[in-house]
Design a protein around this motif. Sequence first.
Motif, PDB file in Angstrom:
ATOM      1  N   LYS A  40       0.766  -1.158  -0.461  1.00  0.00           N
ATOM      2  CA  LYS A  40       0.010   0.112  -0.272  1.00  0.00           C
ATOM      3  C   LYS A  40       0.852   1.173  -0.027  1.00  0.00           C
ATOM      4  O   LYS A  40       1.671   1.369   0.908  1.00  0.00           O
ATOM      5  CB  LYS A  40      -0.880   0.261   1.041  1.00  0.00           C
ATOM      6  N   LEU A  41       0.727   2.025  -1.220  1.00  0.00           N
ATOM      7  CA  LEU A  41       1.966   3.220  -1.374  1.00  0.00           C
ATOM      8  C   LEU A  41       0.903   4.340  -1.024  1.00  0.00           C
ATOM      9  O   LEU A  41       0.115   4.207  -1.613  1.00  0.00           O
ATOM     10  CB  LEU A  41       2.206   3.044  -2.785  1.00  0.00           C
ATOM     11  N   LYS A  42       1.839   5.211  -0.827  1.00  0.00           N
ATOM     12  CA  LYS A  42       0.841   6.616  -0.378  1.00  0.00           C
ATOM     13  C   LYS A  42       1.787   7.944  -1.859  1.00  0.00           C
ATOM     14  O   LYS A  42       2.788   7.983  -0.682  1.00  0.00           O
ATOM     15  CB  LYS A  42       0.804   7.417   0.845  1.00  0.00           C
ATOM     16  N   ASN A  43       1.072   8.144  -2.158  1.00  0.00           N
ATOM     17  CA  ASN A  43       2.081   9.555  -2.757  1.00  0.00           C
ATOM     18  C   ASN A  43       2.818  10.983  -1.514  1.00  0.00           C
ATOM     19  O   ASN A  43       1.556  11.089  -0.857  1.00  0.00           O
ATOM     20  CB  ASN A  43       1.187  10.049  -4.059  1.00  0.00           C
ATOM     21  N   VAL A  44       3.988  11.140  -1.804  1.00  0.00           N
ATOM     22  CA  VAL A  44       4.546  11.700  -0.557  1.00  0.00           C
ATOM     23  C   VAL A  44       3.505  13.304  -1.087  1.00  0.00           C
ATOM     24  O   VAL A  44       3.872  13.670  -0.029  1.00  0.00           O
ATOM     25  CB  VAL A  44       5.909  11.939  -0.855  1.00  0.00           C
ATOM     26  N   GLU A  45       3.466  13.749  -2.775  1.00  0.00           N
ATOM     27  CA  GLU A  45       2.604  15.019  -2.417  1.00  0.00           C
ATOM     28  C   GLU A  45       1.872  15.128  -2.525  1.00  0.00           C
ATOM     29  O   GLU A  45       0.906  16.329  -1.769  1.00  0.00           O
ATOM     30  CB  GLU A  45       3.528  15.657  -3.670  1.00  0.00           C
ATOM     31  N   SER A  46       0.982  14.431  -3.080  1.00  0.00           N
ATOM     32  CA  SER A  46      -0.842  14.627  -3.238  1.00  0.00           C
ATOM     33  C   SER A  46      -1.543  13.476  -2.095  1.00  0.00           C
ATOM     34  O   SER A  46      -2.948  13.426  -1.841  1.00  0.00           O
ATOM     35  CB  SER A  46      -1.545  13.597  -4.547  1.00  0.00           C
ATOM     36  N   GLY A  47      -0.955  12.607  -1.613  1.00  0.00           N
ATOM     37  CA  GLY A  47      -1.276  12.001  -0.542  1.00  0.00           C
ATOM     38  C   GLY A  47      -2.738  11.123  -0.758  1.00  0.00           C
ATOM     39  O   GLY A  47      -2.939  10.248   0.080  1.00  0.00           O
ATOM     40  N   LYS A  48      -2.590  10.465  -2.187  1.00  0.00           N
ATOM     41  CA  LYS A  48      -3.021   9.532  -3.096  1.00  0.00           C
ATOM     42  C   LYS A  48      -2.550   8.363  -2.749  1.00  0.00           C
ATOM     43  O   LYS A  48      -1.056   8.044  -2.526  1.00  0.00           O
ATOM     44  CB  LYS A  48      -3.120   9.924  -4.829  1.00  0.00           C
TER      45      LYS A  48
END
Length: 187
Positions: A40-48
């Motif tokens: 499960k990955l979270k985009n550091v910039e967008s939070g997606k």
Amino acid sequence: MATTNDLKNGMVLVIEKQLWAVTDFQHVKPGKGPAFVRTKLKNVESGKVVDRTFNAGMKVETATVDKRTMQYLYNDGTSYVFMDTATFEQTEVSPAIMGDAVGFLLENQEAVVATNDGRVLYVELPPTVELLVEYTEPGLQGDRSSGGTKPAKLETGKEIQVPLFIVNGEKIKVDTRDASYQGRVQG
């Protein structure tokens, strides 16, 4: 470079020129077929947040994330200014990166500022902070047994729900992750 077997929570990967933080991972070895890693990955910039599956042992590019404890100094109207407590170097953080954290931030408070190649990625506050209740309606005498809540405005301007027995001027402990009341501060 690392392999998918080296993944850990909090590790930041570079995938398609974007930074993704690993929030959860699981190594799966099915009875038939090759092993794989479900993440499960979270985009550091967008939070997606996305689910992504990798083959076991596959090479992935890792990003160097520099996490430093910094002291919040002030808001200059356009950005939040933090100072590295070791080098006294100042870093400006935009309101977009700060997000909801501004509701729990007081001057001279310490926070962890994460950067990659000189670019601020996010600001991590301590799990709980102690804040003063600036204004809340008085609780009614009969309401104390019901365990209800009421809105309270904190010294930072943030509004949260607190128990009915909390009064103006009281110092309370607040969870910075979900803005929940944690208890009174004694002293």
